[in-house]
Design an enzyme around this catalytic site. Structure first.
Site, short mmCIF file in Angstrom:
data_model
loop_
_atom_site.label_atom_id
_atom_site.label_comp_id
_atom_site.label_asym_id
_atom_site.label_seq_id
_atom_site.Cartn_x
_atom_site.Cartn_y
_atom_site.Cartn_z
N TYR A 1 -48.91 10.02 -26.28
CA TYR A 1 -50.18 9.07 -25.84
C TYR A 1 -51.48 9.90 -26.30
CZ TYR A 1 -47.30 6.10 -23.07
OH TYR A 1 -46.32 5.26 -22.57
N ASP B 1 -44.80 9.35 -30.66
CA ASP B 1 -45.70 10.53 -30.55
C ASP B 1 -46.35 10.44 -29.34
OD1 ASP B 1 -47.44 8.72 -31.31
OD2 ASP B 1 -48.61 9.85 -32.76
N PHE C 1 -43.08 8.20 -23.28
CA PHE C 1 -43.47 7.01 -22.88
C PHE C 1 -44.03 7.22 -21.35
CE2 PHE C 1 -40.18 5.46 -25.62
CZ PHE C 1 -40.86 4.37 -26.36
N HIS D 1 -39.25 -2.40 -30.07
CA HIS D 1 -40.14 -1.58 -29.35
C HIS D 1 -40.68 -2.10 -28.11
CE1 HIS D 1 -43.43 1.42 -28.44
NE2 HIS D 1 -42.76 2.22 -28.99
#
Length: 228
Positions: free
Chosen positions: A69, A67, A80, A193
């Site tokens: 920031y 989702d 990202f 991740h």
């Protein structure tokens, strides 16, 4: 959905989903949240930026995020990525570390990944909005059906494409797309991740960027210039 314009290339696959009751409920809920004074990121008009910057027939690589920031001025609709001038968050710093180790590229000073998106890298979050300061707050509200449809549309293409799946959320999303199964003509790369909590458990050393380019070049689609 209020304030958002669906890019033309994605209309055939997403208009039916956006017309469904779940998407209409999502739109109404978001409007009510904002009317109640809650701050939602990214701002209206940028929530479909990943689709706007990367037309469906131009997608060469898909990188799935969770989702947006949730800090002020960070999110702008690309997974990202943060807006120009904003300090790269820890996960993005780790992505840059792996990029340096993999391809020898110097670590970028900007956190804006728009140049990747313009080259056919679909930087798509699973959930496209978040409440300020509340990570994961809009999960399960209806975005999944919309972003699942976008991923499925890319996977249904005959053009060989790279799917980069970092972490359990991305892997779970891809598992809902049958076209990404074992017999797929796409390249599916999975690892931990890039978050500081998990990057040392398999993200570092995974070399996704060189693998992606080798596959794309071998299939006549051209490598991506990952330098920023």
């Amino acid at each position: 959905m209020a304030g958002e314009s669906l890019p033309e290339s994605w209309r055939p696959v997403l208009e039916p989903v956006l017309a469904a009751p779940e998407a209409r409920r999502l739109g109404g809920w978001l409007a009510a949240e904002e009317a109640a004074g809650k701050v939602v990121y990214p701002p209206r008009g940028t929530r479909l930026a990943a689709l706007a910057l990367t037309p469906r027939d131009a997608v060469r690589c898909v990188i799935l995020g969770q989702d947006p920031y949730h800090g002020p001025g960070q999110a702008h609709g690309l997974a990202f990525s943060v807006q120009a001038g904003v300090k790269p968050p820890p996960s993005l710093v780790n992505i840059y570390k792996e990029l340096e180790a993999d391809l020898g590229l110097p670590r970028a000073q900007t956190g804006d990944l728009t140049p990747w998106a313009r080259q056919g890298v679909l930087l798509l979050n699973n959930t496209l909005t978040v409440e300020a300061g509340q990570a994961g707050s809009h999960a399960g509200r209806g975005w999944d059906a919309i972003t699942d449809a976008a991923v499925a549309a890319v996977a249904a293409s005959e053009r060989p494409t790279v799917f980069i799946l970092w972490g359990s959320h991305a892997k779970k999303k891809a598992s809902r797309v049958p076209a990404l199964g074992r017999a797929s003509h796409h390249l599916v790369l999975t690892s931990a991740h890039p978050s500081p909590l998990s990057a040392h458990n398999g993200f570092f050393g995974s070399r996704p960027f060189s693998q992606a380019n080798a596959f794309l070049e071998a299939n006549g689609r051209g490598g991506i210039d990952w330098a920023l």
